[in-house]
Design an enzyme around this catalytic site. Structure first.
Site, PDB file in Angstrom:
ATOM      1  CE1 TYR A  28      -3.273  -0.278   4.462  1.00 65.32           C
ATOM      2  CE2 TYR A  28      -3.912  -2.031   5.418  1.00 65.32           C
ATOM      3  CZ  TYR A  28      -3.574  -1.371   4.234  1.00 65.32           C
ATOM      4  OH  TYR A  28      -3.893  -1.641   2.917  1.00 65.32           O
ATOM      5  CE  LYS A  79      -1.615  -4.207   3.198  1.00 60.75           C
ATOM      6  NZ  LYS A  79      -1.968  -5.507   2.737  1.00 60.75           N
ATOM      7  CB  SER A  99      -0.935   0.061   1.296  1.00 64.64           C
ATOM      8  OG  SER A  99      -1.411   1.126   1.454  1.00 64.64           O
TER       9      SER A  99
HETATM   10  C1  WQD Z   1      -9.429   9.876   0.113  1.00 61.48           C
HETATM   11  C2  WQD Z   1      -9.699  11.377   0.414  1.00 61.48           C
HETATM   12  C3  WQD Z   1      -9.736  12.281   2.644  1.00 61.48           C
HETATM   13  C4  WQD Z   1     -13.502  10.261   3.458  1.00 61.48           C
HETATM   14  C5  WQD Z   1      -6.993   4.910   2.258  1.00 61.48           C
HETATM   15  C6  WQD Z   1      -5.893   4.091   3.085  1.00 61.48           C
HETATM   16  C7  WQD Z   1      -5.089   3.204   1.778  1.00 61.48           C
HETATM   17  C8  WQD Z   1      -5.788   2.598   0.827  1.00 61.48           C
HETATM   18  C9  WQD Z   1      -6.931   3.608   0.199  1.00 61.48           C
HETATM   19  C10 WQD Z   1      -5.585   0.290   1.238  1.00 61.48           C
HETATM   20  C11 WQD Z   1      -8.749  12.007   1.570  1.00 61.48           C
HETATM   21  C12 WQD Z   1     -11.108  12.508   2.049  1.00 61.48           C
HETATM   22  C13 WQD Z   1     -12.325  10.598   2.766  1.00 61.48           C
HETATM   23  C14 WQD Z   1     -14.601  11.219   3.739  1.00 61.48           C
HETATM   24  C15 WQD Z   1     -13.527  12.787   2.959  1.00 61.48           C
HETATM   25  N1  WQD Z   1      -6.165   1.534   1.462  1.00 61.48           N
HETATM   26  N2  WQD Z   1     -12.322  12.040   2.418  1.00 61.48           N
HETATM   27  N3  WQD Z   1     -14.402  12.338   3.579  1.00 61.48           N
HETATM   28  O1  WQD Z   1      -7.102   7.897   3.231  1.00 61.48           O
HETATM   29  O2  WQD Z   1      -6.051   8.115   0.834  1.00 61.48           O
HETATM   30  O3  WQD Z   1      -6.266   5.797   1.638  1.00 61.48           O
HETATM   31  O4  WQD Z   1      -7.634   4.040   1.480  1.00 61.48           O
HETATM   32  O5  WQD Z   1      -4.466   0.172   0.985  1.00 61.48           O
HETATM   33  O6  WQD Z   1      -4.179   2.484   2.555  1.00 61.48           O
HETATM   34  O7  WQD Z   1      -4.954   4.936   3.615  1.00 61.48           O
HETATM   35  O8  WQD Z   1      -8.448   7.135   1.186  1.00 61.48           O
HETATM   36  O9  WQD Z   1     -10.863   7.230   0.408  1.00 61.48           O
HETATM   37  O10 WQD Z   1     -10.197   7.406   3.018  1.00 61.48           O
HETATM   38  O11 WQD Z   1      -9.596   9.233   1.686  1.00 61.48           O
HETATM   39  O12 WQD Z   1     -12.986  14.018   2.700  1.00 61.48           O
HETATM   40  O13 WQD Z   1     -15.565  10.848   4.349  1.00 61.48           O
HETATM   41  O14 WQD Z   1     -11.007  11.790   0.739  1.00 61.48           O
HETATM   42  O15 WQD Z   1      -9.649  13.271   3.554  1.00 61.48           O
HETATM   43  O16 WQD Z   1      -8.257  13.409   1.094  1.00 61.48           O
HETATM   44  P1  WQD Z   1      -7.056   7.455   1.905  1.00 61.48           P
HETATM   45  P2  WQD Z   1      -9.967   7.598   1.601  1.00 61.48           P
END
Ligand code: WQD
Length: 350
Positions: free
Chosen positions: A161, A165, A137
């Site tokens: 997490y 990884k 990841s």
């Molecule tokens: C994306 C963007 C949030 C939710 C995670 C894991 C990563 C991978 C993918 C496994 C960010 C914003 C989110 C919400 C928001 N998984 N957001 N409101 O955190 O980039 O990655 O998922 O490998 O390991 O860390 O993904 O979709 O949570 O967030 O504003 O309700 O959307 O701040 O900028 P993230 P995400």
């Protein structure tokens, strides 16, 4: 018939990858605990294949088991021997994957993800199966800059997490150093896999509540949630919201097939590759594109930043493109269309 063991093959990326493995002519053994996936996803794989006039039920085996129990893993290898099959390689998806949940339950994450992987590798070694594609990841990176992340960038995870990884990548590195003429290992660092296969049978249907953005956008579009909470509008980005590298799950699945084929054709080696598009999309842009593509309204409100978040996490995918002769084919509009198509067809998930 070449057999591939897919741990976590009933999950989001795993099921999409199993679909392509079957289409490539492999026999597939799915090993899954269903802690965060549905047994129904195997039926969805077969329905997708049937929609393309492919009947491959006899080539898809489903074994329920837990990586924490080495005997469960051994059962798969024993079954293959009984069927006169040899597991050629393992694609290892199985593991807990919520960043937030990992901060609440670090021991459970270390036990499931790291101890479980050690069990898997020990059984693979016992049965002389030394080809593995590991689902890593982008959370292994220290993400503080505005630059595209490449595989040589500093790795400094900020949550259990990401630590899991990176630890597993190091374990695989040590294993390779011990027997460099025997192991073929690829660690694939995913950025943000989202969307669904375009036929609408397979999609992202986690059992564990996710706080990832895309499943929430589709839930708001369905009317299951009132609005999206945008975590921070004061990030150092053009519109103030977080920027990520959203990659279509089918492009991620194709990346796994290209990696497996590469490993099986080449000399023993270990490689680490980014699976991303190299294109960043902000939260506000994502919402706007989803609304335009699907002609739906996605209300939102702006909240405080989420702990552990970063402004900009986007891949430099040039190494994967060079080595694998692979490139993402789908764009953010395809993601929005295909993801919504699945959610509409599966309002209650699987
Ligand atoms: C994306 C963007 C949030 C939710 C995670 C894991 C990563 C991978 C993918 C496994 C960010 C914003 C989110 C919400 C928001 N998984 N957001 N409101 O955190 O980039 O990655 O998922 O490998 O390991 O860390 O993904 O979709 O949570 O967030 O504003 O309700 O959307 O701040 O900028 P993230 P995400």
């Amino acid at each position: 018939m070449q057999s591939i063991l897919v741990t976590g093959g009933a999950g989001f990326i795993g099921s999409h990858t199993c679909l392509l493995l079957l289409k490539q002519g492999y026999e597939v053994f799915i090993f899954d605990s269903f802690i965060n996936s549905s047994e129904k996803s195997t039926e969805k794989i077969l329905l997708t294949l049937q929609a393309e006039n492919l009947e491959l039920r006899e080539k898809l085996h489903l074994i329920k088991g837990d990586l924490k129990d080495a005997k469960d893993i051994e059962k798969v290898f024993q079954l293959c021997l009984k069927l006169k099959r040899m597991i050629l390689a393992v694609i290892h998806f199985a593991g807990l994957k919520s960043v937030h949940e990992s901060t609440l339950e670090p021991l459970s994450y270390w036990e499931n993800n790291v101890s479980g992987t050690i069990n898997l590798l020990k059984v693979m070694k016992k049965y002389n199966c030394k080809n593995i594609v590991f689902s890593s990841s982008a959370t292994v990176y220290r993400t503080t800059s505005k630059n595209l992340l490449n595989e040589n960038d500093i790795c400094k995870p900020i949550n259990p997490y990401g630590n899991n990884k990176l630890t597993i990548e190091n374990i695989l590195g040590d294993l390779f150093k011990k027997d460099p003429l025997e192991w073929r290992i690829a660690c694939l660092r995913y950025f943000n896999p989202v969307g669904a296969n375009e036929l609408g049978y397979l999609g992202e249907d986690p059992k564990v509540k996710t706080n990832n953005i895309f499943p929430q956008i589709t839930k708001v579009a369905l009317g299951r949630m009132n609005r999206i909470k945008i975590f921070g509008s004061d990030w150092p980005t053009p519109d103030g919201t977080g920027i990520r590298d959203y990659i279509h799950v089918m492009d991620v699945a194709e990346g796994h097939i290209s990696t497996l084929n590469y490993l099986l054709q080449k000399q023993p080696q270990i490689l680490t590759l980014n699976l991303g598009t190299g294109i960043g999309t902000s939260v506000r842009e994502f919402i706007k594109i989803f609304e335009k593509v699907n002609n739906v309204e996605i209300p939102f409100c702006v909240e405080e930043r989420r702990p552990g978040d970063n402004a900009f996490v986007v891949a430099d995918n040039s190494l994967a493109k060079l080595i694998l002769n692979w490139a993402p084919k789908r764009n953010i509009e395809d993601i929005c269309r295909d993801g919504w198509n699945w959610q509409l067809k599966n309002p209650n998930g699987y």
